[in-house]
Design an enzyme around this catalytic site. Sequence first.
Site, mmCIF file in Angstrom:
data_model
loop_
_atom_site.group_PDB
_atom_site.id
_atom_site.type_symbol
_atom_site.label_atom_id
_atom_site.label_comp_id
_atom_site.label_asym_id
_atom_site.label_seq_id
_atom_site.Cartn_x
_atom_site.Cartn_y
_atom_site.Cartn_z
ATOM 1 N N HIS A 154 -0.180 -4.631 2.324
ATOM 2 C CA HIS A 154 -1.772 -5.274 2.023
ATOM 3 C C HIS A 154 -1.872 -6.678 1.522
ATOM 4 C CE1 HIS A 154 -1.729 -3.358 -2.274
ATOM 5 N NE2 HIS A 154 -1.300 -2.290 -1.689
ATOM 6 N N SER A 166 -9.879 -2.492 -2.625
ATOM 7 C CA SER A 166 -8.924 -1.536 -1.887
ATOM 8 C C SER A 166 -8.097 -1.531 -0.693
ATOM 9 C CB SER A 166 -9.850 -0.021 -1.701
ATOM 10 O OG SER A 166 -9.086 0.672 -1.810
ATOM 11 N N LYS A 167 -7.324 -1.273 -0.624
ATOM 12 C CA LYS A 167 -6.361 -1.190 0.700
ATOM 13 C C LYS A 167 -6.821 -0.043 1.462
ATOM 14 C CE LYS A 167 -2.163 1.143 -1.300
ATOM 15 N NZ LYS A 167 -0.686 1.523 -1.808
ATOM 16 N N ARG A 168 -7.641 1.304 0.648
ATOM 17 C CA ARG A 168 -8.028 2.539 1.364
ATOM 18 C C ARG A 168 -8.949 1.951 2.042
ATOM 19 N NH1 ARG A 168 -4.968 3.802 -2.597
ATOM 20 N NH2 ARG A 168 -2.821 5.072 -2.736
#
Length: 476
Positions: A17, A253-255
């Site tokens: 990411h 955020s990577k999520r």
Amino acid sequence: MNKIRVRFAPSPTGFLHIGGLRTALYNYLFARKEQGTFILRIEDTDQSRIVPGAIENLITSLHNLGLDFDEGPGKEGDFGPYIQSQRLNLYQEQAQRLLEKGFAYPCFCSSETLTNMRKEQQEKGEFVKYDRRCLALSQSEIRQKMANGEKYVIRLKMPDKHKFRFYDLIRGEVEMDSSQSDDQVLLKSDGFPTYHLAAVVDDHFMQISHIIRGEEWLSSTPKHIYLYECLGWEPPKWVHLPLILNPDRTKLSKRMNDVSVDSYLLKGYLKEAIINFVALLGWHSADERELFTLDELCEVFSLERVNKANAIFDLAKLDWMNGQYLRLLPLEEIAWRCRHLFLEKGYDISDTKKYHLSIAVARERCTLLNEIVDYCKMFYQPETLTEEEEKILSAPEAQKVLAWFVQKLPTITNWEVDTIQEVINNGISELGIKGKAFYLPLRLALIGKIHGPELHSTFAIIGLEESVKRLKRYLL
């Protein structure tokens, strides 16, 4: 420790990411600037979160972006293996050393006990941390529990009322109180280390000189410093990069966001633009210049010019930068990178001259690689006209324009832009038709659109035979 050795140490829990890429990039640039070594280490000690194929994807992503590591999986050096699950004996040995020296202790608390403990502390408004109930166990109690086969973890015994002071190359002098640190689990009941033990042990034995990582690890630094002290090792230099935020100041955020590097490449962003853009997420040059090749970044990068302030991920800036690279890179390079997109659409690009001419026109008007193939559709597969557009072409003036060009185009011996423009000028003069009445019928017949590139460029790209064929199609 004179030799510069830095590492990018991701967990194989998904795709690379943007935040991870920046950490990798800054480590890479620092290593190259200082003639040091850039290491890839895979931190896979949390086996429950591993995503199959993630290691291969991380390596491929770094390679595709030009960030090739000097040591790592598949490129073994003198300090391997470079995958933590293959180094378990080393962590277990060091955990045992800490136990023997009294810097760590076994904890037999169940997950249920720990959950209830945290809940009680939260209800009282206390700092949530392990309450050290297992530290009070006698040696005989510990031996008995182990003999009974009770599962346990090994915890680090953090010092009480201790001020940790360390120097961060970006933040300067940092002071943190031990009261805000938990007795961290070092070794889990399955024999796998936690990040904290594994990272410190590996950084020592791999002779890492500088730890360049995200700000989110700043609060863990006292635990790591203390581990170095307990084990009698010299710590590396600390570098904590600023956070990357969305434009609304929320954390990237990577999520929660579409921040996979692969997703940007698939959308048509160029690797050069991505690298350049990510380099500026926290770092700036001395002359405020914005466009750099990777080689140029290796020459000018310095940790001293990394900001303390959080960086803003501005997609509009990335779009602008990508457009710049679409126009700055060699035409042949852009054509090569677009090739698979055209073939996927079923377009015949065997005529290299036509293909390159279409790319040359499109890249001046597009931001992403994927937009180029969409823009060029008109040259390979014109839009079907609506009834209203066909009605425009059936008008007497429009028919005169189409008929004149069907007759004149085959007489052109030099099918180049300047010659085609002369023919267009002659048509306006001879027919006495100009403006929209002249250009609109030609554009509709040639590309199926009201708007498009300059007419002489359109003719040049489509070619003589295809141009005549398209115009004849609408002659009554």
